[in-house]
Enzyme design. Structure first.
Site, PDB file in Angstrom:
ATOM      1  N   SER A  60     -18.835 -17.101  28.638  1.00  0.00           N
ATOM      2  CA  SER A  60     -19.600 -16.337  27.738  1.00  0.00           C
ATOM      3  C   SER A  60     -19.923 -14.793  28.086  1.00  0.00           C
ATOM      4  O   SER A  60     -19.960 -13.811  27.379  1.00  0.00           O
ATOM      5  CB  SER A  60     -20.652 -17.048  27.254  1.00  0.00           C
ATOM      6  OG  SER A  60     -21.556 -17.190  28.628  1.00  0.00           O
TER       7      SER A  60
ATOM      8  N   LYS B  92     -30.312 -16.124  25.032  1.00  0.00           N
ATOM      9  CA  LYS B  92     -29.834 -15.079  25.779  1.00  0.00           C
ATOM     10  C   LYS B  92     -30.545 -13.787  24.976  1.00  0.00           C
ATOM     11  O   LYS B  92     -31.192 -12.974  25.818  1.00  0.00           O
ATOM     12  CB  LYS B  92     -28.496 -14.907  25.552  1.00  0.00           C
ATOM     13  CG  LYS B  92     -27.573 -15.899  26.191  1.00  0.00           C
ATOM     14  CD  LYS B  92     -26.090 -16.091  25.912  1.00  0.00           C
ATOM     15  CE  LYS B  92     -25.377 -16.998  26.664  1.00  0.00           C
ATOM     16  NZ  LYS B  92     -23.815 -17.136  26.349  1.00  0.00           N
TER      17      LYS B  92
END
Length: 738
Positions: free
Chosen positions: A612, A655
C-alpha cells in the site's frame, strides 16, 4: 425507515445477508445421503452457530426416525453386550417392564416356595426318597445279620460289628463274610447316592415346573408387547432359559441370599437404557446435539469401571453413550478446530460415516455391539481449515460435500438496514434491554459499515452489534434514560476504543514530543508521508510513516533498505520491484536508466509488509530524480502497477484518520489531506469529526486513479515538466556512469 424506536418493530425472523449460505444449507439438509454432510464456513460472530441450531431444530420437527437404544446382557457371549432398539419413548417402558419382571418373579417364587402345594410335593419327594433310603439301609442290616454282624452308626459312618464276640477275626469264614458285607455296603451307598441325585433332580424338576408356570406368563406377556422385534424376542427367550437354568437362585431364603453376590448375579437381568427419548417433551422432534468438547469418549461413548477392593470391574450397565448416540436419527454439530485437536476423533468419525455404525472401543475384552447410525453432521469452522481439509484430506470431500459459506458483510440497502434495526429490537426484547431511538440505530448502522470497511456494506458480524447494544445500554442507564440515544452509542464506541488504544496514545505522544519526526507543512525533495495500519488484535489504527528516497548515478537500481536488513516482507519487496518496471516503461526510451536509488522507512524498527506504500515510494522517487519537492501536508496511500495505475488498498479509513489526528495535534492549516485510490472512496467510513472537517474544507481527500494525477497534486508541477526534469537528469547520470 419509518419508526421512532426499535420497540415499534417486529422481531427479526431470519438471518441477514446470508442468502447464498442459507440456500446451501437448505440444499444439504434436503439430501438424505451419508456423503452430504455440511461444513459451515465463516468468521466468528456472523451467527453461524445460532443459525445452524435454529434451522436444524426446524428440520428436526419433520424428522422422526430416531429410536431409543439400550444395551442388555448377551446370554450367549457375555463379553459382547447386545444392542436393542425401540420406538421413541418405548425404551424406558421396556426397562421398567424388565425391572418389574425380576421383582415380580422373586415375589412369585417366594410365594410359590411357601405354598402348601409346593411343600406337599416337595415333602412327598423327600419322603419317598427317605423311605427308599431306609429300605436300602434295612436290606444291608438284614444281610449283615445273616452274616453274623450288627449294623451300627457312628461319628465315622456305618460300621459292622460281629454278633459273636468270641469269633476268630482271622478265620477264613470271618474275613469272607466281612468282604461280602463291605461290598454290599458300597453297593448300597451307591444306590443311596443315586436316590439322592434322583430326589434332587425331582426337586429341580418340581422347581422348574413351578418356575415355568411362574415365568412363562410374564415372558409371553412381554413377547406380545415387544416380540415383533426379532432381537428383543430372542433376548426374552434367552433370558427365560437362563432364569430356568438358574431357578434355584429364586428359591433361596434371605439368609441364603447373603451367601451369594445378589447384585452381581441379578445384574444380567438389567437393561442399560443409553438413549431415552421418552424423557423429552419434544419426543417427536429429532435430536439436535451441539458437542463442545468432541474428545473420543464424548463422541463415541465409553465403558466406565469401578474398583472393588483393588479389582477393576465393569459390565454392560456401565456403558455410557456419546453425542453420536444422542444425535442418532437427527443432527450433530461440531466445531472443527476442537474436533481436530482431539486425538483420533476426526479419523474415527470418518470411519463411523463409512461403515454407518457407532462402535465403542474399550480397554478391556468387552466389545459392545455396534449401533447403526443415521445422523447428519454439521461442522462449523474457518475458511482456512476448510481449505486445509479439502486439499490434504482426500476423504473430507467424500463425506462433506456441502459448503455453507457465511459472508462477513452484506449490501447496505433499505431492507438490510431495517433488518439490523429489527435485530436490535429482537435482542433488546430477548435480553430485556432498553430500546434504541431512530438516531441511535443510524449510529449503529454507520458502525456496522465501518466494521465492513465500506459505506455500501453492512457487517454480518452480529456479535459486534450485540456488544454495542449492551455497552450503549450502560450509558443510557447512567443518564436514567428509558431509551438508548445516539450519544449513548457514540460514547460506547469511544470508550471501547479508549480501553484498548494504549499503543496508539503512546505513538501520539512520541509524535507530539518530536521523538518520531514528521512534517505536516512545507515541501521536501524525496520525502513523503506514507500511511500504514497497525493491528493490535481487535483494534487497528493508522499512522503516517516518513519515507525517504535518495538517488545518484550508478547501476544498482532501486535498493529497498528494509529488504537489505531483512525487515521487509515479500509483498513489500514486490511493490518496490514494480517501481523499477514503471521507470523502465516511462524513462528508458532515450537512454538506459542508470541509477542507484535507496528507499527507506524512517524510524521503522520492525517488519514491514504490504504494497500500500508503493505509490508513495514512487512519488518520493520521482521527486528525488526530478529534484521537485513534495508537499508534506499531504499523505499518500495506494499501491501502483507498472503502468502507473493506482490500485485499491486496505485500511483506508484508519489511514486517513491516523494522518488527521497527527495534523490536528500539530495544528490544522486547511491545506492538509490524504491522497487515496479513487476506487477506495466507498471504503471510507470516517468519524463525524473528520467528515465535518472535510465539509468545512479544513481537511481534504484526493481520490486519484493514476500516478500523473497524484504527483501534480503533491508538487503543483505538471507531470510533463517532471518527466522532462527526470529525463535530463537521467541523461547526466548515464554520461557519468559511462
Amino acid at each position: 425507515m419509518k419508526f421512532k424506536t426499535t420497540a415499534e418493530l417486529e422481531p427479526l425472523e431470519k438471518i441477514l445477508g446470508q442468502e447464498k449460505a442459507t440456500n446451501a444449507m437448505e440444499f444439504g439438509l434436503n439430501i438424505d445421503d451419508i456423503g452430504y454432510n455440511i461444513y459451515i464456513s465463516g468468521d466468528i460472530g456472523t451467527g453461524r452457530t445460532s443459525y445452524a441450531l435454529d434451522i436444524l431444530k426446524k428440520y428436526a420437527k419433520n424428522k422422526d426416525g430416531h429410536l431409543d437404544w439400550c444395551y442388555v446382557y448377551n446370554f450367549e457371549n457375555p463379553l459382547e453386550p447386545t444392542a436393542l432398539s425401540f420406538e421413541k419413548g418405548v425404551g424406558r417402558k421396556f426397562k421398567k417392564d424388565i425391572d418389574k419382571l425380576i421383582d415380580d418373579l422373586l415375589n412369585e417364587f417366594n410365594q410359590a416356595s411357601n405354598s402348601e402345594r409346593y411343600e406337599k410335593e416337595r415333602n412327598q419327594i423327600l419322603n419317598n426318597h427317605e423311605i427308599k433310603k431306609q429300605a436300602l439301609i434295612q436290606q444291608i442290616k438284614d444281610y449283615g445279620k445273616q452274616k453274623g454282624f450288627n449294623f451300627k452308626s457312628t461319628q465315622n459312618g456305618m460300621v459292622f460289628v460281629p454278633i459273636d464276640e468270641n469269633i476268630d477275626s482271622n478265620s477264613q469264614e470271618f474275613l469272607q463274610a466281612k468282604i461280602e458285607i463291605e461290598n454290599m455296603t458300597i453297593e448300597t451307598i451307591s444306590k443311596i447316592r443315586e436316590l439322592e441325585e434322583q430326589a434332587k433332580q425331582e426337586l429341580m424338576d418340581l422347581e422348574e415346573h413351578i418356575g415355568i408356570s411362574v415365568v412363562d406368563p410374564y415372558i409371553k406377556s412381554l413377547l406380545r408387547k415387544y416380540g415383533k422385534n426379532p432381537k428383543v424376542k430372542k433376548y426374552l427367550l434367552d433370558m427365560r432359559e437362563d432364569i430356568l437354568d438358574n431357578i434355584y437362585i429364586f428359591y433361596l431364603e434371605e439368609e441364603e441370599m447373603q451367601n451369594i453376590d445378589e447384585k452381581e448375579y441379578f445384574i444380567k437381568y438389567k437393561v442399560n437404557l443409553i438413549i431415552d427419548n421418552g424423557r423429552d417433551r419434544n419426543v417427536q422432534n429429532a435430536p439436535v446435539i451441539l458437542e463442545l468438547n468432541p474428545i473420543y469418549s464424548n463422541l463415541f461413548g465409553r465403558v466406565e469401571y469401578e474398583n472393588d477392593k483393588g479389582v477393576i470391574k465393569t459390565d454392560f450397565t456401565k456403558i455410557v453413550p456419546g453425542s453420536l448416540h444422542r444425535a442418532n436419527g437427527g443432527y450433530l454439530v461440531l466445531y472443527v478446530d476442537q474436533l481436530l485437536r482431539s486425538p483420533y476423533s476426526w479419523d474415527i468419525l470418518k470411519r463411523t460415516l463409512q461403515f454407518k455404525t457407532i462402535k465403542i472401543d474399550t480397554a478391556t475384552s468387552m466389545k459392545p455391539e455396534p449401533i447403526p447410525v443415521d445422523v447428519k453432521i454439521v461442522l462449523i469452522g474457518s475458511h482456512y481449515l476448510y481449505d486445509v481439509l479439502y486439499f490434504y484430506d482426500e476423504e473430507f470431500n467424500k463425506y462433506f460435500k456441502v459448503l455453507v459459506d457465511f459472508d462477513t458483510d452484506m449490501d447496505r440497502n433499505e431492507e438490510n438496514e431495517l433488518g439490523v434495526a429489527k435485530f436490535i429490537s429482537s435482542y433488546c426484547k430477548k435480553e430485556n434491554l432498553k430500546h434504541f431511538t431512530y438516531d441511535a440505530v443510524q449510529v449503529v448502522l454507520k458502525y456496522s459499515s465501518r466494521i465492513s470497511q465500506s459505506r455500501k456494506k453492512l457487517s454480518t458480524r452480529f456479535n459486534k452489534i450485540k456488544e454495542l447494544i449492551i455497552e450503549s445500554n450502560l450509558f443510557a442507564d447512567r443518564r436514567n434514560s428509558e431509551l438508548v440515544d445516539k450519544e449513548d452509542v457514540k460514547n460506547a464506541i469511544y470508550e471501547k476504543i479508549n480501553r484498548i488504544n494504549k499503543i496508539e496514545q503512546r505513538l501520539d505522544e512520541m509524535y507530539k514530543s518530536n521523538k518520531l519526526l514528521i512534517s505536516v507543512e512545507g515541501k521536501k525533495i524525496g520525502v513523503i508521508n506514507g500511511l500504514s495500519v497497525i493491528n493490535m488484535g481487535e483494534y487497528s489504527f493508522g499512522r503516517p510513516a516518513v519515507i525517504t528516497v535518495t538517488s545518484s548515478p550508478g547501476n544498482r537500481g532501486i535498493i529497498n533498505i528494509e529488504r537489505e536488513v531483512r525487515l521487509s516482507g515479500s509483498i513489500h519487496d514486490k511493490g518496490v520491484l514494480i517501481l523499477s518496471g514503471y521507470l523502465l516503461e516511462n524513462f528508458s526510451k532515450e537512454v538506459p536508466v542508470s541509477i542507484t536509488a535507496n528507499i527507506c522507512f524512517e524510524q521503522s524498527y520492525s517488519g514491514i509488509d504490504g504494497d500500500s506504500a508503493s505509490s508513495a515510494e514512487l512519488y518520493a522517487l520521482l521527486s528525488s530524480l526530478s529534484q521537485v519537492p513534495i508537499k508534506q501536508s499531504i499523505a499518500v496511500t495506494g499501491s501502483v502497477n507498472q503502468k502507473g495505475e493506482v490500485q485499491v488498498v486496505g485500511g483506508v479509513t484508519e489511514k486517513v484518520e491516523g494522518f488527521y489526528q497527527i495534523c490536528k495535534s500539530k495544528g490544522l492549516t486547511g491545506n492538509q489531506g490524504v491522497i487515496i485510490p479513487k476506487n477506495n472512496i466507498d471504503n471510507l467510513v470516517l468519524t463525524d469529526e473528520i467528515e465535518d472537517a472535510i465539509k468545512q474544507g479544513i481537511f481534504k481527500i484526493y481520490p486519484v486513479s493514476r500516478i500523473e494525477e497524484a504527483i501534480e497534486i503533491l508538487t503543483d508541477v505538471t507531470f510533463e515538466e517532471i518527466c522532462d526534469k527526470i529525463n535530463d537528469r537521467l541523461k547526466k547520470f548515464y554520461e557519468m556512469s559511462k
